[in-house]
Structure formats: structure tokens, C-alpha cells
Design a protein around this motif. Structure first.
Motif, PDB file in Angstrom:
ATOM      1  N   VAL A 272       0.523  -1.194   0.012  1.00 21.02           N
ATOM      2  CA  VAL A 272      -0.240  -0.059  -0.034  1.00 21.02           C
ATOM      3  C   VAL A 272       0.792   1.535   0.019  1.00 21.02           C
ATOM      4  CG1 VAL A 272      -1.509   1.259   1.231  1.00 21.02           C
ATOM      5  CG2 VAL A 272      -1.736  -1.335   1.447  1.00 21.02           C
ATOM      6  N   ILE A 273       0.581   2.008  -1.185  1.00 17.31           N
ATOM      7  CA  ILE A 273       1.123   3.580  -1.404  1.00 17.31           C
ATOM      8  C   ILE A 273       0.687   4.285  -0.655  1.00 17.31           C
ATOM      9  CG2 ILE A 273       2.382   5.092  -2.690  1.00 17.31           C
ATOM     10  CD1 ILE A 273       3.081   2.890  -4.557  1.00 17.31           C
ATOM     11  N   LEU A 274       0.833   4.788   0.920  1.00 12.68           N
ATOM     12  CA  LEU A 274       0.388   6.011   0.930  1.00 12.68           C
ATOM     13  C   LEU A 274       0.679   7.589   1.242  1.00 12.68           C
ATOM     14  CD1 LEU A 274      -1.879   4.119   4.349  1.00 12.68           C
ATOM     15  CD2 LEU A 274      -2.885   4.828   2.218  1.00 12.68           C
ATOM     16  N   GLY A 275       0.726   8.552   1.017  1.00  8.02           N
ATOM     17  CA  GLY A 275       1.431   9.502   1.580  1.00  8.02           C
ATOM     18  C   GLY A 275       2.861   9.177   0.292  1.00  8.02           C
ATOM     19  N   THR A 276       3.717   9.540   1.052  1.00 10.87           N
ATOM     20  CA  THR A 276       5.284   9.825   0.855  1.00 10.87           C
ATOM     21  C   THR A 276       5.399   8.609   0.627  1.00 10.87           C
ATOM     22  OG1 THR A 276       6.116  10.179   2.939  1.00 10.87           O
ATOM     23  CG2 THR A 276       5.493  11.859   1.208  1.00 10.87           C
ATOM     24  N   GLY A 277       5.396   6.764   1.152  1.00 13.34           N
ATOM     25  CA  GLY A 277       5.917   5.723   1.704  1.00 13.34           C
ATOM     26  C   GLY A 277       4.778   4.499   1.369  1.00 13.34           C
ATOM     27  N   TYR A 278       4.871   3.571   1.993  1.00 14.28           N
ATOM     28  CA  TYR A 278       4.541   3.011   1.049  1.00 14.28           C
ATOM     29  C   TYR A 278       4.287   1.589   2.495  1.00 14.28           C
ATOM     30  CZ  TYR A 278       9.199  -0.092   0.932  1.00 14.28           C
ATOM     31  OH  TYR A 278      10.441  -0.205   1.380  1.00 14.28           O
ATOM     32  N   THR A 279       3.854   0.258   2.876  1.00 17.38           N
ATOM     33  CA  THR A 279       3.397  -0.682   3.899  1.00 17.38           C
ATOM     34  C   THR A 279       3.416  -2.299   2.841  1.00 17.38           C
ATOM     35  OG1 THR A 279       2.799   0.795   5.198  1.00 17.38           O
ATOM     36  CG2 THR A 279       2.682  -1.719   5.737  1.00 17.38           C
ATOM     37  N   LEU A 280       4.614  -2.373   3.494  1.00 15.39           N
ATOM     38  CA  LEU A 280       4.367  -4.039   2.908  1.00 15.39           C
ATOM     39  C   LEU A 280       3.519  -4.901   4.175  1.00 15.39           C
ATOM     40  CD1 LEU A 280       5.576  -5.734   0.577  1.00 15.39           C
ATOM     41  CD2 LEU A 280       7.177  -6.246   2.221  1.00 15.39           C
ATOM     42  N   PHE A 281       2.394  -5.979   3.054  1.00 18.85           N
ATOM     43  CA  PHE A 281       1.697  -6.860   3.632  1.00 18.85           C
ATOM     44  C   PHE A 281       2.166  -8.448   3.278  1.00 18.85           C
ATOM     45  CE2 PHE A 281      -0.719  -2.502   4.779  1.00 18.85           C
ATOM     46  CZ  PHE A 281      -0.965  -2.863   5.147  1.00 18.85           C
ATOM     47  N   ASP A 282       2.883  -9.286   4.130  1.00 22.62           N
ATOM     48  CA  ASP A 282       2.853 -10.817   3.524  1.00 22.62           C
ATOM     49  C   ASP A 282       1.447 -11.032   3.231  1.00 22.62           C
ATOM     50  OD1 ASP A 282       1.417 -11.148   5.964  1.00 22.62           O
ATOM     51  OD2 ASP A 282       2.939 -13.097   6.642  1.00 22.62           O
ATOM     52  N   ASP A 283       1.482 -12.688   2.559  1.00 16.58           N
ATOM     53  CA  ASP A 283      -0.550 -12.811   2.498  1.00 16.58           C
ATOM     54  C   ASP A 283      -0.927 -13.139   3.294  1.00 16.58           C
ATOM     55  OD1 ASP A 283       1.074 -14.976   2.722  1.00 16.58           O
ATOM     56  OD2 ASP A 283       0.763 -16.394   1.157  1.00 16.58           O
ATOM     57  N   HIS A 284      -1.366 -12.635   4.315  1.00 14.84           N
ATOM     58  CA  HIS A 284      -1.741 -13.090   5.892  1.00 14.84           C
ATOM     59  C   HIS A 284      -2.111 -11.518   6.425  1.00 14.84           C
ATOM     60  CE1 HIS A 284      -1.864 -17.501   5.145  1.00 14.84           C
ATOM     61  NE2 HIS A 284      -0.218 -17.504   5.993  1.00 14.84           N
ATOM     62  N   ASN A 285      -1.859 -10.833   5.285  1.00 10.85           N
ATOM     63  CA  ASN A 285      -2.115  -9.527   6.100  1.00 10.85           C
ATOM     64  C   ASN A 285      -1.427  -8.922   7.056  1.00 10.85           C
ATOM     65  OD1 ASN A 285      -4.213  -9.291   3.829  1.00 10.85           O
ATOM     66  ND2 ASN A 285      -6.435  -9.763   5.478  1.00 10.85           N
ATOM     67  N   LYS A 286       0.218  -9.722   8.006  1.00  9.59           N
ATOM     68  CA  LYS A 286       0.733  -8.996   8.004  1.00  9.59           C
ATOM     69  C   LYS A 286       1.526  -8.015   7.454  1.00  9.59           C
ATOM     70  CE  LYS A 286       4.239 -11.147  11.105  1.00  9.59           C
ATOM     71  NZ  LYS A 286       5.288 -12.289  11.827  1.00  9.59           N
TER      72      LYS A 286
END
Length: 440
Positions: free
Chosen positions: A340-354
């Protein structure tokens, strides 16, 4: 060398280095097919400092002026606006920041006649974006054009042709393409970090007020209404149109899809490595206010691509809560995770939403402007080259066509043109005021 000269030299090298690194990362991760996007062999500009004119200095134009002033490789020598108040305010700001007062023009044609100007920055209403770009290229100027790069699909095609014909650097203001953390996020999506990425969701939510019902009144003495309209067919002045509500009129704007949706659709298309869709559907309507707005305040668009990938867009102009508690963003979904890209950065999730990692970085116009100026000097294509800009902007046009025709568009994935739909095809271009149709 004085301390000030040393500082300017160090800053120049830093900005050039940032642009070069960004360009190198982009070339490595998103330009695998160089047949149409290969770097130009044209020589570097003879001017180390690019002399820039800002066309349109309300809001976005003034912000860009500050960015160009701050870069040691550019000098804002001229501003052009049909609003005399805005022009004077911007000139004062530029003089205060640069200790040099720019020339003020009202008519873009006079700006383009000035041989000393190397580049123009187009921050006008949308109906001026492509005509100003095309005119700029024909006059030998490089062009930084705000999003969307065109008001119609046909204009986008012409803008690409003009850039290539006149061998000019033309770049759209999709500044996220120059933000380091966003570049890294796109590289992760493309390299398979989340597995096979097949879907991207994009959104923009806001709470916009009613624009009311406009009245025909005398044009204010500070506004050149004739030049404000420029390429658009003529109409009487309305008191609820200038300077922002034109976004919601088809004659001048492209709705929220073309206003802010372009940013997220550009990232989605970039990350999924797709060009033109083969099918576009749209739904929604105007639900919130009883006013003069013509474009939808609630809109959902689905883009299906021949590579078995899809992008969706959701725009709500009266409710600010979006996915991930964010008003604006894009999420990529793959077989092994999501990003997910929000603002100036991102968050990476595995396939279990961790959550695996969250990265944020600086944003803004600085690195994007440095990229533009470096490309003028080096001759390479920018990360937001007009051809890439047109492909992303075309998604906005197709979404609006599908909405306005209330049909499912079947699209030629080679050209991006709607097929077998005369109503949609009639929206590929537009009518122009006499003498204002762009000439490539």
C-alpha cells in the motif's frame, strides 16, 4: 570560492545526483522496453541555468515557482497569468525569494516569442494544458506540464507528437514518480516481492463544498476572460467558475478523476506495467449537492487489461474517509502479499495481512523538478515523460467516457481508442474556439 558559492555548488551536485539516482532506478525497474522510450541523443542545453517562465501562478503555479527558484539550475525570469492580482502576488514572492523580479505577461503567446526563455511550466486550467504544451514545443521550449497532461485523449496524442517532432523535454507533474520510497515500492511490486501482482485499487476521498448556481455578471477588471478561455468555445462569465470550480465543468475540467485520480492511476499503471486497457466500465453519479457541478461527485471505474490485470478507481467528493483511513492512496495485490502506498511511503504485507515493513520518505516537488532540469541538460527522457503521462491520463479520459455514455467501453489495447461506440468516440477530441486549435 565564498561560502555561499560553495553551498550553491554542493546543492547543485546534490540535486543532480538525486535526479540521476532516481532516473537510474527508474530505468532499471520500469523501462525494460526501450523501443519507444529510449533516451534521446540530443546534445545538452547550452545554458547551465535554465530560464523558466511559469504559465498560471494561482495555487499550483506559485508552488512550482518556489521549487524552481530553490533549484540552482533554474531561474524564474517570467510569469504569465490572466489574473493581474495573482501575477503581482507571484512576482512579489519570486522577487523576495530570489532577489530578482520576473517579467509579467498576460498572453502566453508573448512569452513563447521570448528567445531567452528555455522552458515553460504549465499550471493553467486543464483545457489549456495540451495547447500550451504543443505551442511551447513548437516555439522551441521545454515543458513541465501539470496533471492531467491533456483535456482530451486526442490532445494527449498531439502533445506526444509535438514533443517528438520538436525534440523537446516534456514532463508531467506526477511528482510521486520521483519520490525515493515510492520508486522503491514500485520496484518491489515489479520484482515479484508480493508475487504476481494482478490488481491495483486506487482512491481519492474529500469533502468538497457546493459550488452553488452561477450568475452571469460582468467580468472582473482583474481578469482577462478572453485569454482565460483560450482554446475553449466562448461563453459568458459566471461568478462561480474562477479559480477552482472549473474542475467540475466538462468544458474546462475532467472532474475528480482527472484532478486527483490521475496521480493514483499513474502509480497503478506504472506498478502493474500495463499500458492501454481493453475494457472500461464506470458507475456513480452526482448525489451530494444541488448545484452547477456537471462531473460526478461519486465515481467508480474498472479498467481491465489484456495482461489479465485490473485497476479500479474510487472517488468520493463528499466523504473524506478512504481505505486504510487515508483520503488518497493505491494498493497493489499479488499472489504472495500486498503493498500500500500512502503519502510519501509504503507498507508491505504478507499474504496473511501481516505487516512486514513500513517505509516513509520526503516528498514534494524538489526531486521532480531536479529530474526535469537534469533531463533538459542530459537529453534523456524523464521518468514522467509525456508518452507515459499520456498513457496514464488516457485512463482518466476513458473512465469519463464510460461514465458519460453509461456504457462498457471496448478499447483497442494498441491505440487506447474506444471501439464500436460512436458516442464515446465523439469524446476523443473537442471543439475549439476559432483560431485556437493546436497545430503540431
Amino acid at each position: 570560492m565564498t561560502d555561499h558559492q560553495q553551498h550553491q555548488r554542493d546543492r547543485r551536485l546534490f540535486l543532480k545526483g538525486s535526479a540521476a539516482i532516481g532516473g537510474a532506478m527508474l530505468s532499471r525497474t520500469v523501462m525494460g522496453d526501450t523501443s519507444s522510450e529510449a533516451s534521446s541523443d540530443k546534445p545538452a542545453s547550452a545554458n547551465e541555468t535554465q530560464r523558466v517562465a511559469i504559465i498560471g501562478v494561482n495555487n499550483r503555479g506559485s508552488a512550482l515557482a518556489k521549487g524552481f527558484i530553490a533549484n540552482p539550475d533554474s531561474d524564474v525570469v517570467c510569469i504569465c497569468d490572466v489574473d493581474s492580482r495573482a501575477a503581482e502576488k507571484a512576482a512579489n514572492m519570486i522577487e523576495e525569494r530570489s532577489q530578482r523580479r520576473p517579467e509579467i505577461e498576460t498572453d502566453i503567446r508573448k512569452v513563447l516569442d521570448r528567445a531567452e526563455i528555455d522552458a515553460i511550466v504549465v499550471a493553467t486550467p486543464n483545457h489549456w494544458h495540451a495547447p500550451a504544451t504543443i505551442m511551447g514545443c513548437a516555439a522551441g521550449k521545454h515543458v513541465y506540464v501539470e496533471k492531467p497532461c491533456s483535456h482530451t485523449a486526442e490532445e494527449g496524442v498531439w502533445a506526444v507528437e509535438a514533443a517528438r517532432k520538436h525534440d523537446r523535454t516534456v514532463m508531467m507533474g506526477s511528482q510521486r514518480r520521483s519520490w525515493p520510497a515510492v520508486i522503491k515500492a514500485i520496484e518491489m511490486v515489479q520484482s515479484g516481492r508480493i508475487g504476481k501482482a494482478a490488481y491495483a485499487r486506487t482512491w481519492y476521498n474529500n469533502r468538497r463544498p457546493s459550488i452553488g448556481h452561477g450568475k452571469q455578471v460582468a467580468t472582473p477588471d482583474w481578469l482577462n476572460w478572453e485569454l482565460w478561455q483560450g482554446p475553449a468555445p466562448r461563453q459568458s462569465y459566471l461568478d462561480n467558475l474562477v479559480h477552482y470550480n472549473w474542475h467540475w465543468k466538462w468544458r474546462y475540467g475532467n472532474g475528480e478523476l482527472g484532478n486527483n485520480g490521475i496521480h493514483m492511476l499513474d502509480l497503478a499503471r506504472w506498478g502493474l506495467e500495463v499500458n492501454h486497457p481493453n475494457r472500461v466500465t464506470a458507475g456513480g453519479g452526482k448525489y451530494r449537492h444541488d448545484d452547477d457541478q456537471e462531473t460526478p461527485d461519486t465515481m467508480m471505474v474498472t479498467y481491465d487489461f489484456p495482461e489479465s490485470k485490473s485497476i479500479t478507481w474510487e472517488g468520493i467528493s463528499w466523504s473524506p474517509l478512504g481505505p486504510f483511513d487515508s483520503q488518497v492512496g493505491v494498493s497493489f495485490h499479488g499472489s504472495a502479499g500486498s503493498l500500500v502506498i500512502l503519502g510519501t511511503g509504503y507498507t508491505l504485507f504478507d499474504d496473511h495481512n501481516k505487516e512486514i515493513e513500513t517505509v516513509s520518505d520526503s516528498g514534494g516537488d524538489t526531486t521532480h523538478i531536479a529530474e526535469f532540469l537534469d533531463c533538459i541538460e542530459s537529453g534523456r527522457r524523464p521518468n514522467a515523460d509525456i508518452a507515459e503521462a499520456h498513457r496514464s491520463t488516457l485512463l482518466c479520459h476513458l473512465g469519463n467516457m464510460a461514465y458519460r455514455t453509461q456504457s462498457t467501453l471496448q478499447v483497442d489495447p494498441k491505440t487506447g481508442k474506444p471501439q464500436n461506440d460512436s458516442n464515446a468516440q465523439s469524446m476523443w477530441g473537442r471543439e475549439y474556439a476559432k483560431g485556437w486549435k493546436p497545430q503540431v
